[in-house]
Design a protein around this motif. Structure first.
Motif, PDB file in Angstrom:
ATOM      1  N   HIS A 424       0.816  -1.214   0.000  1.00  0.00           N
ATOM      2  CA  HIS A 424       0.000   0.000   0.000  1.00  0.00           C
ATOM      3  C   HIS A 424       0.852   1.269   0.000  1.00  0.00           C
ATOM      4  CE1 HIS A 424      -3.228  -2.878   0.833  1.00  0.00           C
ATOM      5  NE2 HIS A 424      -3.989  -1.971   0.242  1.00  0.00           N
ATOM      6  N   GLU A 425       2.062   1.186   0.517  1.00  0.00           N
ATOM      7  CA  GLU A 425       2.972   2.330   0.348  1.00  0.00           C
ATOM      8  C   GLU A 425       3.332   2.497  -1.120  1.00  0.00           C
ATOM      9  OE1 GLU A 425       6.340   3.263   2.748  1.00  0.00           O
ATOM     10  OE2 GLU A 425       5.494   2.328   4.542  1.00  0.00           O
ATOM     11  N   LEU A 426       3.563   1.381  -1.796  1.00  0.00           N
ATOM     12  CA  LEU A 426       3.815   1.446  -3.243  1.00  0.00           C
ATOM     13  C   LEU A 426       2.626   2.090  -3.947  1.00  0.00           C
ATOM     14  CD1 LEU A 426       5.086  -1.419  -5.541  1.00  0.00           C
ATOM     15  CD2 LEU A 426       3.039  -0.154  -6.114  1.00  0.00           C
ATOM     16  N   LEU A 427       1.404   1.621  -3.629  1.00  0.00           N
ATOM     17  CA  LEU A 427       0.197   2.140  -4.270  1.00  0.00           C
ATOM     18  C   LEU A 427       0.047   3.637  -4.032  1.00  0.00           C
ATOM     19  CD1 LEU A 427      -2.518   1.692  -5.735  1.00  0.00           C
ATOM     20  CD2 LEU A 427      -3.519   1.172  -3.485  1.00  0.00           C
ATOM     21  N   TYR A 428       0.223   4.072  -2.784  1.00  0.00           N
ATOM     22  CA  TYR A 428       0.084   5.496  -2.463  1.00  0.00           C
ATOM     23  C   TYR A 428       1.100   6.337  -3.231  1.00  0.00           C
ATOM     24  CZ  TYR A 428       0.386   9.851   0.159  1.00  0.00           C
ATOM     25  OH  TYR A 428       0.438  11.180   0.500  1.00  0.00           O
ATOM     26  N   THR A 429       2.333   5.845  -3.310  1.00  0.00           N
ATOM     27  CA  THR A 429       3.390   6.598  -4.001  1.00  0.00           C
ATOM     28  C   THR A 429       3.098   6.681  -5.485  1.00  0.00           C
ATOM     29  OG1 THR A 429       4.971   5.781  -2.358  1.00  0.00           O
ATOM     30  CG2 THR A 429       5.889   6.761  -4.352  1.00  0.00           C
ATOM     31  N   LEU A 430       2.629   5.577  -6.080  1.00  0.00           N
ATOM     32  CA  LEU A 430       2.285   5.597  -7.500  1.00  0.00           C
ATOM     33  C   LEU A 430       1.087   6.512  -7.744  1.00  0.00           C
ATOM     34  CD1 LEU A 430       3.001   4.509 -10.274  1.00  0.00           C
ATOM     35  CD2 LEU A 430       1.549   2.522  -9.815  1.00  0.00           C
ATOM     36  N   GLN A 431       0.129   6.522  -6.840  1.00  0.00           N
ATOM     37  CA  GLN A 431      -1.015   7.434  -6.970  1.00  0.00           C
ATOM     38  C   GLN A 431      -0.560   8.892  -6.936  1.00  0.00           C
ATOM     39  OE1 GLN A 431      -3.365   5.972  -3.693  1.00  0.00           O
ATOM     40  NE2 GLN A 431      -4.722   4.752  -5.021  1.00  0.00           N
ATOM     41  N   SER A 432       0.409   9.193  -6.067  1.00  0.00           N
ATOM     42  CA  SER A 432       0.944  10.559  -5.993  1.00  0.00           C
ATOM     43  C   SER A 432       1.618  10.944  -7.297  1.00  0.00           C
ATOM     44  CB  SER A 432       1.941  10.670  -4.838  1.00  0.00           C
ATOM     45  OG  SER A 432       1.328  10.418  -3.603  1.00  0.00           O
ATOM     46  N   ALA A 433       2.361   9.995  -7.877  1.00  0.00           N
ATOM     47  CA  ALA A 433       3.067  10.266  -9.133  1.00  0.00           C
ATOM     48  C   ALA A 433       2.079  10.500 -10.271  1.00  0.00           C
ATOM     49  CB  ALA A 433       3.994   9.098  -9.469  1.00  0.00           C
ATOM     50  N   VAL A 434       1.061   9.666 -10.362  1.00  0.00           N
ATOM     51  CA  VAL A 434       0.058   9.822 -11.424  1.00  0.00           C
ATOM     52  C   VAL A 434      -0.741  11.108 -11.207  1.00  0.00           C
ATOM     53  CG1 VAL A 434      -2.034   8.807 -12.431  1.00  0.00           C
ATOM     54  CG2 VAL A 434      -0.073   7.347 -11.887  1.00  0.00           C
ATOM     55  N   GLY A 435      -1.003  11.439  -9.945  1.00  0.00           N
ATOM     56  CA  GLY A 435      -1.695  12.689  -9.642  1.00  0.00           C
ATOM     57  C   GLY A 435      -0.898  13.899 -10.105  1.00  0.00           C
ATOM     58  N   LEU A 436       0.408  13.905  -9.885  1.00  0.00           N
ATOM     59  CA  LEU A 436       1.253  15.007 -10.349  1.00  0.00           C
ATOM     60  C   LEU A 436       1.214  15.096 -11.868  1.00  0.00           C
ATOM     61  CD1 LEU A 436       3.401  17.122  -9.169  1.00  0.00           C
ATOM     62  CD2 LEU A 436       5.107  15.539 -10.063  1.00  0.00           C
ATOM     63  N   TYR A 437       1.257  13.939 -12.531  1.00  0.00           N
ATOM     64  CA  TYR A 437       1.229  13.897 -14.000  1.00  0.00           C
ATOM     65  C   TYR A 437      -0.017  14.591 -14.538  1.00  0.00           C
ATOM     66  CZ  TYR A 437       0.903  11.915 -18.726  1.00  0.00           C
ATOM     67  OH  TYR A 437       0.781  11.747 -20.085  1.00  0.00           O
ATOM     68  N   TYR A 438      -1.178  14.298 -13.964  1.00  0.00           N
ATOM     69  CA  TYR A 438      -2.435  14.834 -14.480  1.00  0.00           C
ATOM     70  C   TYR A 438      -2.719  16.258 -14.017  1.00  0.00           C
ATOM     71  CZ  TYR A 438      -4.245  10.540 -16.634  1.00  0.00           C
ATOM     72  OH  TYR A 438      -4.446   9.460 -17.457  1.00  0.00           O
ATOM     73  N   ASP A 439      -2.409  16.550 -12.741  1.00  0.00           N
ATOM     74  CA  ASP A 439      -2.893  17.791 -12.131  1.00  0.00           C
ATOM     75  C   ASP A 439      -1.901  18.941 -12.171  1.00  0.00           C
ATOM     76  OD1 ASP A 439      -5.173  16.343 -11.536  1.00  0.00           O
ATOM     77  OD2 ASP A 439      -4.497  15.832  -9.499  1.00  0.00           O
ATOM     78  N   TYR A 440      -0.613  18.632 -12.310  1.00  0.00           N
ATOM     79  CA  TYR A 440       0.393  19.696 -12.262  1.00  0.00           C
ATOM     80  C   TYR A 440       1.375  19.523 -13.418  1.00  0.00           C
ATOM     81  CZ  TYR A 440      -1.454  20.262  -7.547  1.00  0.00           C
ATOM     82  OH  TYR A 440      -2.293  20.469  -6.483  1.00  0.00           O
TER      83      TYR A 440
END
Length: 475
Positions: A424-440
């Motif tokens: 779940h740490e992996l999942l959270y970190t990947l979610q943060s990375a994908v979020g940066l890609y789309y939102d910023y």
């Protein structure tokens, strides 16, 4: 000024024979040493695997025999020069004319033979090294034999042993090796739970022990990472140093790499052309806006495949595409194939070892996933950054030393990382990375440029090696 003479012994070297990172290191490090002050040469087995375009140009140097147990074995020494480095090849069809490099029932005998051939070839090639640099368990017997049986032949030669992966140590029963080792006593330096551990022998008898990243050098002194030799590593800590591996910037150059669909340097538009071309090539929906996440890896426990599978359905709830290239354990291969069948529009699993396709995937990817349980150095994350793919890694070994978490406020950092071996740490970190890609998107562009500018040139590492060579030789 007299040149420092360095002979590197290894079981593989790119571009002749390669199964992993060791081959890349021995293909790149020797030519990074300064030619004006160093004469660096390499010796490896002559495998059937070596392409004919090279073997057809090999030059015969000499022929002799070495004794392994009661048997005299033929040794043919051949040479080839590439990029200013002389490579020697130990020719013996009985041991090395086989498909692949490793995994045979007689690997112990094959590499005991190779170690003796290396030591006994020195007068035949007329190259008496100041440094005999050995790599991993396949050459681990060399420092032991030099100290125990060849010390009067090479009084001025110092040995360096590099641990590329502590998991593979060359552990055998003493009775299995006693005859091959030409020993009439049990070698205490190699004793390991009533058996023989070839790597342990090298750790105790080498003049210098190196690992392939500073963090890994420290980790190996802990039971979790030390694979049973953590006590030995603590015992010899005074002569252990971690030196980060590098990559060859010319071999891995997105501006000139012929494998790519479109070459690029800093243009993200041209990089994006690789993504759409690969999507079409692999049969994925063609959409440059969707982030492509890739893994190019051996499918084994070390690489964190279990973490990915533990949260794979949550990962695939995100709007992304996942491309996986690799071979390994059958249960991982099958599980990842099934995921590809279940999500044909989001996942492409390729069970293969394919250098050309790997370059295409690196260049096409937005994110590169490498959640290793342990990673001595790792070259894949460096290659990924060279091709503008942002790494998502676990903070271990060389991954911790090469990937710095991106800070959107300061614009510093070249990737994403998580500390604990937890799905779940992996999942959270990947979610943060994908979020940066789309939102910023502006921050994302800055991050990609940081990754592209990360410098992992071998020259810095070669200078560090040379400093340590000088210390142990007094030159």
């Amino acid at each position: 000024m007299e040149k420092m003479k360095i002979l590197m012994a290894a079981s593989e070297s790119f571009p002749f024979a390669k199964s992993g990172g060791l081959g890349d290191v021995i293909g790149s490090l020797p030519k990074a040493f300064p030619k004006e002050s160093c004469d660096v040469r390499v010796i490896i087995p002559k495998y059937e695997y070596i392409p004919e375009k090279y073997t057809s140009q090999f030059k015969a140097v000499d022929v002799f025999y070495v004794k392994v147990g009661f048997t005299e074995h033929y040794v043919g020494i051949q040479s080839y020069e590439l990029d200013g480095v002389t490579y020697y090849f130990v020719d013996n069809e009985h041991f090395f004319k086989r498909p692949g490099l490793y995994g045979y029932y007689d690997d112990a005998e094959r590499f005991i033979y190779f170690c003796r051939a290396v030591l006994e070839c020195i007068p035949h090639i007329d190259f008496y090294p100041d440094i005999l640099h050995c790599n991993d368990w396949q050459t681990a017997l060399i420092p032991f034999l030099l100290k125990e049986q060849y010390q009067w032949h090479y009084l001025n030669t110092k040995t360096v042993f590099t641990i590329h992966n502590m998991k593979y140590q060359g552990h055998y029963g003493f009775n299995d090796l006693k005859g091959m080792l030409n020993l009439d006593y049990f070698p205490a330096a190699m004793e390991f739970y009533s058996g023989v551990n070839l790597m342990k022998g090298a750790l105790y008898t080498s003049d210098l022990v190196t690992t392939v990243s500073p963090t890994y050098a420290n980790e190996l002194m802990m039971p979790y990472y030390g694979e049973g030799l953590d006590g030995v590593m603590r015992d010899i800590g005074y002569k252990v140093v971690g030196i980060l591996n590098g990559i060859d910037p010319e071999v891995y150059n997105p501006n000139t790499d012929p494998a790519l669909f479109a070459n690029f340097s800093t243009s993200l538009k041209k990089k994006s052309a690789n993504k759409t071309a690969l999507q079409d090539y692999l049969g994925l929906p063609v959409d440059k806006r969707v982030p492509m996440v890739s893994m190019i890896t051996r499918l084994v426990d070390q690489k964190g495949i279990d973490l990915v599978l533990g949260v794979i359905h949550e990962i695939l709830q995100m709007d992304l595409q996942l491309v996986i290239l690799g071979t390994g354990d059958g249960h991982y291969e099958n599980a990842l194939r099934e995921i590809g069948y279940a999500y044909p529009d989001k996942v492409c699993t390729i069970i293969d070892f394919n250098e050309d396709l790997s370059r295409k995937i690196y260049a096409a990817s937005d994110l590169f996933l490498m959640p290793s349980k342990f990673e001595p150095c790792g070259l894949s994350q460096m290659i990924a950054m060279r091709y503008g793919a942002v790494p998502v890694v676990r903070e271990t070994g060389g991954l911790k030393d090469t990937v710095q978490y991106f800070n959107g406020e300061t614009g510093q950092g070249n990737g994403f990382s998580f500390a604990n071996y937890n799905a779940h740490e992996l999942l959270y970190t990947l979610q943060s990375a994908v979020g940066l890609y789309y939102d910023y998107p502006k921050q994302w562009e800055k991050l990609v440029h940081n990754a592209l500018k990360s410098n992992f040139d071998w020259k810095r590492s070669a200078e560090t090696y040379l400093d340590h060579y000088k210390k142990i030789t007094g030159k």
